[in-house]
Write a protein that holds these residues in place. Structure first.
Motif, PDB file in Angstrom:
ATOM      1  N   ALA A 187       0.841  -1.201   0.000  1.00  0.00           N
ATOM      2  CA  ALA A 187       0.000   0.000   0.000  1.00  0.00           C
ATOM      3  C   ALA A 187       0.873   1.247   0.000  1.00  0.00           C
ATOM      4  O   ALA A 187       2.049   1.196   0.373  1.00  0.00           O
ATOM      5  N   ASP A 188       0.267   2.368  -0.394  1.00  0.00           N
ATOM      6  CA  ASP A 188       1.003   3.634  -0.419  1.00  0.00           C
ATOM      7  C   ASP A 188       0.875   4.400   0.894  1.00  0.00           C
ATOM      8  O   ASP A 188       1.304   5.544   0.997  1.00  0.00           O
ATOM      9  N   ARG A 189       0.291   3.749   1.908  1.00  0.00           N
ATOM     10  CA  ARG A 189       0.066   4.414   3.193  1.00  0.00           C
ATOM     11  C   ARG A 189      -0.251   3.355   4.266  1.00  0.00           C
ATOM     12  O   ARG A 189      -0.471   2.186   3.946  1.00  0.00           O
ATOM     13  N   GLU A 190      -0.314   3.804   5.523  1.00  0.00           N
ATOM     14  CA  GLU A 190      -0.835   2.954   6.592  1.00  0.00           C
ATOM     15  C   GLU A 190      -2.343   2.830   6.388  1.00  0.00           C
ATOM     16  O   GLU A 190      -3.025   3.825   6.127  1.00  0.00           O
ATOM     17  N   VAL A 222      15.697  -7.287  10.021  1.00  0.00           N
ATOM     18  CA  VAL A 222      15.908  -8.729  10.037  1.00  0.00           C
ATOM     19  C   VAL A 222      17.319  -9.086   9.587  1.00  0.00           C
ATOM     20  O   VAL A 222      17.909 -10.060  10.064  1.00  0.00           O
ATOM     21  N   GLY A 223      17.888  -8.298   8.654  1.00  0.00           N
ATOM     22  CA  GLY A 223      19.247  -8.550   8.200  1.00  0.00           C
ATOM     23  C   GLY A 223      19.410  -8.756   6.714  1.00  0.00           C
ATOM     24  O   GLY A 223      20.526  -8.954   6.226  1.00  0.00           O
ATOM     25  N   PHE A 224      18.314  -8.708   5.963  1.00  0.00           N
ATOM     26  CA  PHE A 224      18.397  -8.898   4.518  1.00  0.00           C
ATOM     27  C   PHE A 224      19.123  -7.738   3.836  1.00  0.00           C
ATOM     28  O   PHE A 224      19.174  -6.616   4.352  1.00  0.00           O
ATOM     29  N   SER A 225      19.646  -8.021   2.648  1.00  0.00           N
ATOM     30  CA  SER A 225      20.190  -6.965   1.798  1.00  0.00           C
ATOM     31  C   SER A 225      19.050  -6.044   1.358  1.00  0.00           C
ATOM     32  O   SER A 225      17.868  -6.377   1.493  1.00  0.00           O
ATOM     33  N   ARG A 226      19.405  -4.903   0.833  1.00  0.00           N
ATOM     34  CA  ARG A 226      18.394  -3.957   0.350  1.00  0.00           C
ATOM     35  C   ARG A 226      17.502  -4.634  -0.687  1.00  0.00           C
ATOM     36  O   ARG A 226      18.000  -5.304  -1.597  1.00  0.00           O
ATOM     37  N   PRO A 227      16.167  -4.493  -0.571  1.00  0.00           N
ATOM     38  CA  PRO A 227      15.279  -5.106  -1.562  1.00  0.00           C
ATOM     39  C   PRO A 227      15.568  -4.593  -2.970  1.00  0.00           C
ATOM     40  O   PRO A 227      15.735  -3.390  -3.182  1.00  0.00           O
ATOM     41  N   ARG A 228      15.631  -5.508  -3.929  1.00  0.00           N
ATOM     42  CA  ARG A 228      15.826  -5.158  -5.333  1.00  0.00           C
ATOM     43  C   ARG A 228      14.488  -5.326  -6.047  1.00  0.00           C
ATOM     44  O   ARG A 228      13.915  -6.402  -6.076  1.00  0.00           O
ATOM     45  N   LEU A 229      13.974  -4.248  -6.607  1.00  0.00           N
ATOM     46  CA  LEU A 229      12.677  -4.262  -7.270  1.00  0.00           C
ATOM     47  C   LEU A 229      12.820  -4.857  -8.675  1.00  0.00           C
ATOM     48  O   LEU A 229      13.601  -4.371  -9.484  1.00  0.00           O
ATOM     49  N   VAL A 230      12.077  -5.920  -8.945  1.00  0.00           N
ATOM     50  CA  VAL A 230      12.159  -6.602 -10.236  1.00  0.00           C
ATOM     51  C   VAL A 230      11.033  -6.150 -11.159  1.00  0.00           C
ATOM     52  O   VAL A 230      11.267  -5.760 -12.299  1.00  0.00           O
ATOM     53  N   GLU A 231       9.791  -6.223 -10.678  1.00  0.00           N
ATOM     54  CA  GLU A 231       8.628  -5.820 -11.476  1.00  0.00           C
ATOM     55  C   GLU A 231       7.563  -5.264 -10.553  1.00  0.00           C
ATOM     56  O   GLU A 231       7.517  -5.601  -9.365  1.00  0.00           O
ATOM     57  N   ILE A 337      15.573   2.448  -7.426  1.00  0.00           N
ATOM     58  CA  ILE A 337      14.303   2.802  -6.795  1.00  0.00           C
ATOM     59  C   ILE A 337      13.779   1.589  -6.044  1.00  0.00           C
ATOM     60  O   ILE A 337      13.704   0.492  -6.595  1.00  0.00           O
ATOM     61  N   VAL A 338      13.410   1.782  -4.772  1.00  0.00           N
ATOM     62  CA  VAL A 338      12.794   0.727  -3.977  1.00  0.00           C
ATOM     63  C   VAL A 338      11.280   0.946  -3.882  1.00  0.00           C
ATOM     64  O   VAL A 338      10.512  -0.008  -3.834  1.00  0.00           O
ATOM     65  N   ASP A 339      10.862   2.200  -3.861  1.00  0.00           N
ATOM     66  CA  ASP A 339       9.443   2.567  -3.767  1.00  0.00           C
ATOM     67  C   ASP A 339       8.721   2.177  -5.060  1.00  0.00           C
ATOM     68  O   ASP A 339       8.974   2.749  -6.122  1.00  0.00           O
ATOM     69  N   PRO A 340       7.789   1.205  -5.023  1.00  0.00           N
ATOM     70  CA  PRO A 340       7.121   0.773  -6.261  1.00  0.00           C
ATOM     71  C   PRO A 340       6.218   1.843  -6.872  1.00  0.00           C
ATOM     72  O   PRO A 340       6.000   1.857  -8.078  1.00  0.00           O
ATOM     73  N   PHE A 341       5.701   2.735  -6.039  1.00  0.00           N
ATOM     74  CA  PHE A 341       4.827   3.789  -6.553  1.00  0.00           C
ATOM     75  C   PHE A 341       5.651   4.825  -7.329  1.00  0.00           C
ATOM     76  O   PHE A 341       5.219   5.325  -8.370  1.00  0.00           O
ATOM     77  N   GLU A 342       6.853   5.132  -6.841  1.00  0.00           N
ATOM     78  CA  GLU A 342       7.757   6.007  -7.589  1.00  0.00           C
ATOM     79  C   GLU A 342       8.174   5.343  -8.898  1.00  0.00           C
ATOM     80  O   GLU A 342       8.224   5.985  -9.953  1.00  0.00           O
ATOM     81  N   TYR A 343       8.483   4.063  -8.817  1.00  0.00           N
ATOM     82  CA  TYR A 343       8.888   3.290 -10.000  1.00  0.00           C
ATOM     83  C   TYR A 343       7.815   3.373 -11.089  1.00  0.00           C
ATOM     84  O   TYR A 343       8.116   3.656 -12.254  1.00  0.00           O
ATOM     85  N   LEU A 344       6.571   3.152 -10.723  1.00  0.00           N
ATOM     86  CA  LEU A 344       5.481   3.183 -11.706  1.00  0.00           C
ATOM     87  C   LEU A 344       5.190   4.608 -12.188  1.00  0.00           C
ATOM     88  O   LEU A 344       4.870   4.828 -13.349  1.00  0.00           O
ATOM     89  N   ALA A 345       5.319   5.585 -11.291  1.00  0.00           N
ATOM     90  CA  ALA A 345       5.104   6.977 -11.673  1.00  0.00           C
ATOM     91  C   ALA A 345       6.123   7.448 -12.709  1.00  0.00           C
ATOM     92  O   ALA A 345       5.833   8.308 -13.547  1.00  0.00           O
ATOM     93  N   LYS A 346       7.321   6.853 -12.674  1.00  0.00           N
ATOM     94  CA  LYS A 346       8.375   7.212 -13.632  1.00  0.00           C
ATOM     95  C   LYS A 346       8.318   6.384 -14.905  1.00  0.00           C
ATOM     96  O   LYS A 346       9.219   6.445 -15.737  1.00  0.00           O
ATOM     97  N   GLY A 347       7.269   5.579 -15.029  1.00  0.00           N
ATOM     98  CA  GLY A 347       7.076   4.858 -16.283  1.00  0.00           C
ATOM     99  C   GLY A 347       7.463   3.405 -16.256  1.00  0.00           C
ATOM    100  O   GLY A 347       7.484   2.746 -17.294  1.00  0.00           O
ATOM    101  N   GLY A 348       7.823   2.887 -15.067  1.00  0.00           N
ATOM    102  CA  GLY A 348       8.132   1.466 -14.984  1.00  0.00           C
ATOM    103  C   GLY A 348       9.573   1.155 -15.293  1.00  0.00           C
ATOM    104  O   GLY A 348      10.483   1.882 -14.872  1.00  0.00           O
ATOM    105  N   PRO A 349       9.814   0.103 -16.061  1.00  0.00           N
ATOM    106  CA  PRO A 349      11.178  -0.402 -16.254  1.00  0.00           C
ATOM    107  C   PRO A 349      12.132   0.619 -16.839  1.00  0.00           C
ATOM    108  O   PRO A 349      11.750   1.492 -17.616  1.00  0.00           O
TER     109      PRO A 349
END
Length: 366
Positions: A187-190, A222-231, A337-349
């Motif tokens: 979601a884009d918010r709480e 938790v300790g994971f690496s930075r999330p990598r956005l695929v799609e 970009i990690v934020d999916p909403f920013e990713y889509l706002a910029k046109g995706g891939p």
């Protein structure tokens, strides 16, 4: 909604309310990936999965990464077993796949076709098993520390009332260098209490969606690496009675990948993709912003360098110090970009890969 009520509601929704994909009321649990994007060897594996298993499948993306031969893989919320059986074929007779699910009706379908797929794939013995359990409590299901090379999950983590526990458990059972490759809803918010208490929206993977920033925070803790956005893809809710409850809240389905890496990072380096991954001989896509063309020298930061050198992907690349001179060298065209909403706002891939754009101006590997 209390945790027990959430769990019981989700069990009932996926065990009794839904009988096929057409019963869904939103597109949250429908694959965002078109068949044209699916590698040939994966499409062949999908075609061999039994029809009943496919009909009972609900998911927001096809969670099948590359380089799977001989791997040990865990599927969180495996449902009817569709993804597990695809993975069973791809890991081969020496690999192993475990699916965990809490819903009896789904597990019954999955277990029904173990021998069918063993024979279909030509294996002397099955390399897949299904266990009943909760994805927040993998230890109670008998899953030990540092066991799996890869964990996949398809639109399921949002159904859990305790996302932190799910991600922490996934980290625990992964081997060092292992990967969590998964699709989910954000979601884009709480979200308001009215949304959180809505039983249908819980079952549709909406009410339980994490605010994307909370997901990033949990993963880091938790300790994971930075999330990598695929799609990523927009989720459309068209039913008026559901839209009214949701108000202005927006939702996306996203495929992320994260790695359990050693505490000491590798330095930034130059990497060369060798072009040996099946159906990815020309280019390998790590995420939307890192597409490695075979033979190109690519400069990467310490995070990507560590992922490539410390995971199962290491054998697919040649590495050299970042100070090495000579030959063509390039790097991603934009900040990650990690934020999916920013990713889509910029046109995706990202419009280009690592080498110069081709004549059609869409970029890609030469």
């Amino acid at each position: 909604m209390a945790e027990e009520l959430v769990t019981d509601s989700v069990k009932d929704y996926y065990g009794k309310v839904l009988s096929k994909t057409d019963d869904l009321k939103t597109n949250a649990c429908v694959s965002i990936e078109g068949s044209a994007k699916i590698a040939k060897h994966i499409r062949k594996a999908i075609a061999q999965v039994h029809d009943e298993v496919v009909i009972k499948y609900y998911g927001c993306g096809l969670c099948i990464p590359t380089t799977l031969e001989d791997m040990s893989i865990l599927d969180l919320g495996s449902g009817s077993g569709r993804d597990c059986y695809i993975l069973s074929k791809l890991v081969g007779k020496n690999g192993h796949v475990v699916g965990i699910d809490m819903t009896d009706e789904q597990l019954e379908v999955a277990n029904k076709y173990i021998d069918y797929h063993r024979e279909k794939f030509g294996f002397a013995k099955s390399n897949v098993e299904f266990v009943k359990g909760y994805i927040e409590k993998l230890g109670e299901a008998g899953l030990k520390d540092n066991t799996f090379d890869i964990i996949v999950s398809n639109c399921v983590i949002n159904l859990s009332p305790d996302k932190h526990a799910v991600i922490a458990e996934a980290y625990r059972v992964l081997k060092e260098g292992g990967e969590l490759y998964f699709s989910d809803v954000y979601a884009d918010r709480e979200l308001s209490d009215d949304i959180r208490k809505h039983k249908v929206l819980w079952g549709e993977c909406i009410a339980g969606a994490l605010y994307w920033k909370d997901f990033v925070d949990i993963s880091k803790k938790v300790g994971f690496s930075r999330p990598r956005l695929v799609e990523a893809g927009i989720i459309e809710v068209t039913k008026p009675e559901l839209k009214e409850v949701l108000g202005d809240a927006k939702f996306v389905s996203v495929t992320y990948r994260m790695f359990k890496l050693p505490k000491t990072e590798k330095p930034a380096s130059q990497v060369i993709y060798e072009g040996n991954i099946e159906d990815s001989e020309k280019e390998f896509k790590l995420d939307y912003n890192h597409i490695f063309c075979a033979g190109d020298v690519v400069s990467v930061d310490s995070d990507i360098s560590t992922i490539l050198q410390c995971s199962r992907l290491a054998d697919e690349f040649t590495f050299q110090p970042s100070a090495v001179k000579g030959g063509a060298s390039c790097s991603p065209k934009e900040e990650d970009i990690v934020d999916p909403f920013e990713y889509l706002a910029k046109g995706g891939p990202s419009k280009g890969a690592c080498c110069a754009p081709s004549d059609n101006s869409k970029g890609g590997c030469c």
